[in-house]
Write a protein that holds these residues in place. Structure first.
Motif, PDB file in Angstrom:
ATOM      1  N   ILE A 189      29.599   6.195   0.903  1.00 56.79           N
ATOM      2  CA  ILE A 189      29.810   4.754   0.790  1.00 56.79           C
ATOM      3  C   ILE A 189      29.087   4.024   1.916  1.00 56.79           C
ATOM      4  O   ILE A 189      28.506   2.946   1.705  1.00 56.79           O
ATOM      5  CB  ILE A 189      31.309   4.432   0.789  1.00 56.79           C
ATOM      6  N   ALA A 190      29.113   4.595   3.111  1.00 48.07           N
ATOM      7  CA  ALA A 190      28.365   3.993   4.216  1.00 48.07           C
ATOM      8  C   ALA A 190      26.880   3.884   3.865  1.00 48.07           C
ATOM      9  O   ALA A 190      26.230   2.867   4.139  1.00 48.07           O
ATOM     10  CB  ALA A 190      28.551   4.814   5.485  1.00 48.07           C
ATOM     11  N   VAL A 230      22.270   8.885   6.847  1.00 48.61           N
ATOM     12  CA  VAL A 230      22.517   7.447   6.917  1.00 48.61           C
ATOM     13  C   VAL A 230      22.506   7.040   8.388  1.00 48.61           C
ATOM     14  O   VAL A 230      22.898   7.827   9.259  1.00 48.61           O
ATOM     15  CB  VAL A 230      23.862   7.071   6.243  1.00 48.61           C
ATOM     16  N   ASP A 231      22.042   5.829   8.657  1.00 44.71           N
ATOM     17  CA  ASP A 231      21.891   5.390  10.050  1.00 44.71           C
ATOM     18  C   ASP A 231      23.192   4.819  10.613  1.00 44.71           C
ATOM     19  O   ASP A 231      23.212   3.745  11.216  1.00 44.71           O
ATOM     20  CB  ASP A 231      20.763   4.363  10.170  1.00 44.71           C
ATOM     21  N   VAL A 232      24.270   5.537  10.418  1.00 42.43           N
ATOM     22  CA  VAL A 232      25.590   5.147  10.926  1.00 42.43           C
ATOM     23  C   VAL A 232      26.143   6.332  11.720  1.00 42.43           C
ATOM     24  O   VAL A 232      26.205   7.444  11.187  1.00 42.43           O
ATOM     25  CB  VAL A 232      26.551   4.781   9.777  1.00 42.43           C
ATOM     26  N   PHE A 239      22.618  14.379   9.431  1.00 41.54           N
ATOM     27  CA  PHE A 239      22.919  13.278   8.517  1.00 41.54           C
ATOM     28  C   PHE A 239      23.363  11.999   9.219  1.00 41.54           C
ATOM     29  O   PHE A 239      23.794  11.052   8.559  1.00 41.54           O
ATOM     30  CB  PHE A 239      24.001  13.729   7.528  1.00 41.54           C
ATOM     31  N   ALA A 240      23.264  11.943  10.531  1.00 44.17           N
ATOM     32  CA  ALA A 240      23.686  10.760  11.273  1.00 44.17           C
ATOM     33  C   ALA A 240      22.932  10.710  12.595  1.00 44.17           C
ATOM     34  O   ALA A 240      22.513  11.753  13.111  1.00 44.17           O
ATOM     35  CB  ALA A 240      25.193  10.798  11.534  1.00 44.17           C
ATOM     36  N   PRO A 241      22.741   9.510  13.160  1.00 45.44           N
ATOM     37  CA  PRO A 241      22.056   9.426  14.454  1.00 45.44           C
ATOM     38  C   PRO A 241      22.834  10.108  15.567  1.00 45.44           C
ATOM     39  O   PRO A 241      22.234  10.701  16.471  1.00 45.44           O
ATOM     40  CB  PRO A 241      21.918   7.922  14.691  1.00 45.44           C
ATOM     41  N   THR A 242      24.162  10.038  15.512  1.00 46.22           N
ATOM     42  CA  THR A 242      25.009  10.727  16.472  1.00 46.22           C
ATOM     43  C   THR A 242      26.278  11.190  15.773  1.00 46.22           C
ATOM     44  O   THR A 242      26.703  10.603  14.767  1.00 46.22           O
ATOM     45  CB  THR A 242      25.410   9.822  17.659  1.00 46.22           C
ATOM     46  N   VAL A 243      26.876  12.242  16.313  1.00 42.78           N
ATOM     47  CA  VAL A 243      28.164  12.725  15.843  1.00 42.78           C
ATOM     48  C   VAL A 243      29.062  12.879  17.066  1.00 42.78           C
ATOM     49  O   VAL A 243      28.832  13.766  17.898  1.00 42.78           O
ATOM     50  CB  VAL A 243      28.051  14.075  15.097  1.00 42.78           C
ATOM     51  N   SER A 244      30.045  11.998  17.202  1.00 43.22           N
ATOM     52  CA  SER A 244      31.004  12.114  18.302  1.00 43.22           C
ATOM     53  C   SER A 244      32.217  12.876  17.812  1.00 43.22           C
ATOM     54  O   SER A 244      32.675  12.675  16.686  1.00 43.22           O
ATOM     55  CB  SER A 244      31.409  10.733  18.821  1.00 43.22           C
TER      56      SER A 244
END
Length: 299
Positions: free
Chosen positions: A128-129, A236-238, A259-264
């Motif tokens: 969805i994001a 996705v860029d979220v 799949f993301a710029p960062t994963v916290s």
């Protein structure tokens, strides 16, 4: 613990989800989808709503205690699988995500968006994001409760395996003892769903009188499992905010990195199911509350 019995979906809304949003509330979020039976408002408030995407069972039920443990004041909306409410049962996560995206945008047209999901709901939130970003809308939070990507399997599960998984997921979600299904495969295939329901009733996991609902829930669960196993996400860029259960293999989080710029990562106590049970639930709520405050500070 046998004796913790789920009610029907309608009873759940009336009794457990007593904070459902009114049809229209001045000063609150626009709610053009509020009459949709698959839209369940778990908390009222003002400001940016939090949208919760359903896990494999498709119901809002697992989120009820989580939302009750969050600070009051923020509206929280849980979405349920449309197949539980008479709509055709979707056969892909992308189909589900497009429908949920449309509901989210109807409710909160301009954003920003706060998305979260447990298990399969984590994958739905991520898709969805992506769909929201394609419309140039801002996603301020993409939170995943123990979101684990599927591992490709050589053979898809058969119908009886899915019945066994349904029972395991239902009892684990409720904190009930597992049921004995050793004789299930010895029955004619056409009788196995009814035999499963018999076992759940006899063990006190479910009340009598909701067999039709349970048949629907089995169908939705099986479709969601198949869709989950077939799903491969896109980047996705979220940033992803991951709340993994400490008993989940930490390497699973690394699989989200492409799949993301960062994963916290914010590990919480418990396993995939017990993270949503007391006393672990308080830790999950505290971490989510901090993430929400960072992503969308109260005004």
């Amino acid at each position: 613990m046998p004796g913790r019995t789920p009610t029907s979906l309608d009873d759940k809304r009336r009794a457990l989800l007593a904070r459902r949003l009114r049809e229209r509330r001045d000063g609150g979020p626009a709610t053009v989808a509020a009459s949709d039976p698959g839209v369940v408002w778990l908390a009222e408030g003002t400001g940016t709503p939090l949208f919760l995407l359903p896990a494999v069972g498709g119901t809002a039920g697992p989120y009820v205690p989580l939302v009750a443990a969050l600070p009051a004041g923020r509206p929280v909306c849980a979405l349920e699988s449309p197949g539980l409410h008479g709509a055709p049962v979707a056969d892909s996560l992308d189909t589900l995500a497009h429908g949920y995206r449309d509901i989210v945008v109807d409710i909160w047209p301009d954003g920003p968006y706060l998305l979260a999901g447990w298990s399969v709901g984590a994958l739905l939130a991520q898709q969805i994001a992506l769909l929201l970003r394609e419309r140039r809308k801002r996603v301020s939070l993409l939170a995943m409760f123990d979101g684990v990507l599927a591992t490709p399997a050589d053979e898809p599960p058969d119908d009886t395996t899915l019945l066994e998984w349904f029972a395991d997921d239902l009892t684990a979600t409720l904190g009930a003892a597992s049921v004995d299904l050793r004789d299930l495969r010895g029955l004619p295939e056409r009788d196995r769903t009814e035999a499963l329901i018999d076992e759940l009733e006899a063990a006190g996991v479910v009340p009598a009188g909701i067999r039709a609902e349970l048949r629907t829930r089995v169908t939705v669960f099986a479709a969601n499992i198949r869709a989950y196993l077939a799903w491969r996400p896109s980047a996705v860029d979220v940033p992803i905010t991951l709340l993994p259960a400490r008993e989940t293999d930490p390497a699973e989080a690394d699989r989200w990195l492409p799949f993301a710029p960062t994963v916290s990562r914010h590990p919480v106590s418990g396993d995939h199911h017990t993270m949503f049970h007391a006393p672990n639930l308080a830790e999950v709520a505290a971490v989510l509350s901090r993430c929400l405050a960072d992503a969308d500070p109260p005004t």
